[in-house]
Design a protein around this motif. Structure first.
Motif, short mmCIF file in Angstrom:
data_model
loop_
_atom_site.label_atom_id
_atom_site.label_comp_id
_atom_site.label_asym_id
_atom_site.label_seq_id
_atom_site.Cartn_x
_atom_site.Cartn_y
_atom_site.Cartn_z
N THR A 59 0.83 -1.21 0.00
CA THR A 59 0.00 0.00 0.00
C THR A 59 0.86 1.26 0.00
O THR A 59 0.63 2.19 -0.79
CB THR A 59 -0.94 0.01 1.22
OG1 THR A 59 -1.74 -1.16 1.18
CG2 THR A 59 -1.81 1.24 1.23
N TRP A 108 2.75 1.57 -3.31
CA TRP A 108 1.84 2.00 -4.36
C TRP A 108 1.66 3.52 -4.33
O TRP A 108 1.59 4.18 -5.36
CB TRP A 108 0.52 1.27 -4.17
CG TRP A 108 -0.59 1.65 -5.08
CD1 TRP A 108 -0.54 1.86 -6.43
CD2 TRP A 108 -1.95 1.86 -4.70
NE1 TRP A 108 -1.79 2.17 -6.91
CE2 TRP A 108 -2.67 2.17 -5.87
CE3 TRP A 108 -2.63 1.79 -3.50
CZ2 TRP A 108 -4.03 2.44 -5.85
CZ3 TRP A 108 -3.98 2.04 -3.50
CH2 TRP A 108 -4.67 2.36 -4.66
N ASN A 109 1.59 4.09 -3.13
CA ASN A 109 1.45 5.54 -2.97
C ASN A 109 2.73 6.29 -3.29
O ASN A 109 2.70 7.45 -3.69
CB ASN A 109 1.03 5.86 -1.54
CG ASN A 109 -0.44 5.71 -1.31
OD1 ASN A 109 -1.19 6.63 -1.55
ND2 ASN A 109 -0.86 4.53 -0.87
N ASP A 120 3.10 8.08 -6.69
CA ASP A 120 2.29 9.28 -6.88
C ASP A 120 2.91 10.49 -6.20
O ASP A 120 2.83 11.61 -6.72
CB ASP A 120 0.87 9.04 -6.34
CG ASP A 120 0.12 8.02 -7.16
OD1 ASP A 120 0.22 8.07 -8.40
OD2 ASP A 120 -0.56 7.16 -6.57
N TYR A 121 3.53 10.29 -5.06
CA TYR A 121 4.17 11.40 -4.36
C TYR A 121 5.48 11.81 -5.03
O TYR A 121 5.86 12.97 -4.99
CB TYR A 121 4.42 11.04 -2.90
CG TYR A 121 3.16 11.11 -2.06
CD1 TYR A 121 2.80 12.29 -1.44
CD2 TYR A 121 2.33 10.01 -1.92
CE1 TYR A 121 1.63 12.38 -0.70
CE2 TYR A 121 1.16 10.08 -1.18
CZ TYR A 121 0.82 11.26 -0.56
OH TYR A 121 -0.33 11.35 0.16
N LEU A 142 4.09 11.47 1.63
CA LEU A 142 3.29 10.36 2.16
C LEU A 142 2.28 10.80 3.22
O LEU A 142 1.97 10.05 4.14
CB LEU A 142 4.18 9.23 2.71
CG LEU A 142 4.96 8.43 1.69
CD1 LEU A 142 5.86 7.41 2.38
CD2 LEU A 142 4.05 7.75 0.69
N SER A 199 -1.60 12.94 4.00
CA SER A 199 -2.85 13.36 3.36
C SER A 199 -3.30 14.72 3.88
O SER A 199 -4.31 15.24 3.44
CB SER A 199 -3.95 12.32 3.60
OG SER A 199 -4.26 12.25 4.97
N PRO A 230 -1.47 7.71 3.55
CA PRO A 230 -1.32 8.47 2.32
C PRO A 230 -2.54 8.31 1.42
O PRO A 230 -3.29 7.35 1.54
CB PRO A 230 -0.08 7.86 1.66
CG PRO A 230 0.40 6.78 2.53
CD PRO A 230 -0.48 6.66 3.70
N ASP A 231 -2.72 9.25 0.50
CA ASP A 231 -3.91 9.27 -0.35
C ASP A 231 -3.57 9.38 -1.83
O ASP A 231 -4.28 10.01 -2.59
CB ASP A 231 -4.83 10.41 0.06
CG ASP A 231 -4.20 11.77 -0.19
OD1 ASP A 231 -2.96 11.84 -0.35
OD2 ASP A 231 -4.92 12.76 -0.24
N ASN A 232 -2.48 8.77 -2.25
CA ASN A 232 -2.02 8.83 -3.64
C ASN A 232 -1.80 10.27 -4.10
O ASN A 232 -2.01 10.58 -5.27
CB ASN A 232 -2.99 8.12 -4.59
CG ASN A 232 -3.04 6.64 -4.34
OD1 ASN A 232 -3.74 6.20 -3.43
ND2 ASN A 232 -2.31 5.89 -5.11
N GLN A 279 -3.51 12.88 -3.85
CA GLN A 279 -4.68 13.60 -4.36
C GLN A 279 -4.84 14.95 -3.67
O GLN A 279 -5.11 15.95 -4.32
CB GLN A 279 -5.94 12.78 -4.17
CG GLN A 279 -6.03 11.57 -5.05
CD GLN A 279 -7.27 10.76 -4.77
OE1 GLN A 279 -7.80 10.77 -3.66
NE2 GLN A 279 -7.75 10.06 -5.77
#
Length: 168
Positions: free
Chosen positions: A48, A51-52, A55-56, A68, A70, A143-145, A147
């Motif tokens: 998880t 995966w994030n 994006d960061y 990492l 949100s 973390p929230d990808n 967003q």
């Protein structure tokens, strides 16, 4: 946090009990068979966070306190133009936003997301306009990808673009 690796490991350890709990709930836990749920818990947590991570990493110049996370904060110049632009952005958004609170000095909006919605709070303070965004719910620390970071950066870019166009 000293660096990104430390933050990555800490977030993985924080997420481990959730992954362990899921696997222990699915397969049960036996005194002699604890290894599999433990490894699957670490695997789920690591996967998880990993995966994030991508994006960061897309954002150049991101500070370590935003990596990492949100929850993000931005302060822009306190002017009527900036305030009106922020209100305009929220009112003319392509997605349906839910206004939770609106006054002359405060704006609180719920932004729908795929898994957990976000809350954007805009407040006029004495030295600027404060924009705070965070995940709604009990898992705020995950973390929230990126967003929320992308949202706050988009608002900052839009404000700067509007200010540059006003001077041209």
């Amino acid at each position: 946090m000293e660096n990104k690796t430390t933050k990555f490991i800490l977030k993985t350890l924080i997420l481990f009990p959730i992954g362990f709990g899921i696997w222990a709930f699915i397969g049960g836990i036996d005194v002699f068979h604890w290894f599999f749920p433990t490894m699957m818990g670490f695997g789920l947590a690591f996967g998880t966070i990993f995966w994030n991570l991508f994006d960061y990493e897309k954002f150049q110049g991101m500070e370590l306190n935003d990596f990492l996370e949100s929850r993000h904060k931005l302060i822009v110049e306190n002017s009527n133009e900036n305030w009106n632009r922020i209100v305009d952005l929220t009112e003319k958004s392509l997605i349906k936003l839910k206004v939770l609170e609106k006054s002359n000095h405060t704006l609180k909006i719920e932004i729908p997301r795929k898994f957990f919605d976000s809350i954007l709070t805009v407040e006029k303070i004495e030295n600027g306009i404060s924009l705070k965004i965070e995940k709604k719910g009990i898992l705020k620390y995950l973390p929230d990808n990126a967003q929320n970071y992308a949202t706050i950066q988009m608002i900052e870019t839009e404000i700067k673009t509007t200010a540059n166009n006003a001077y041209n």
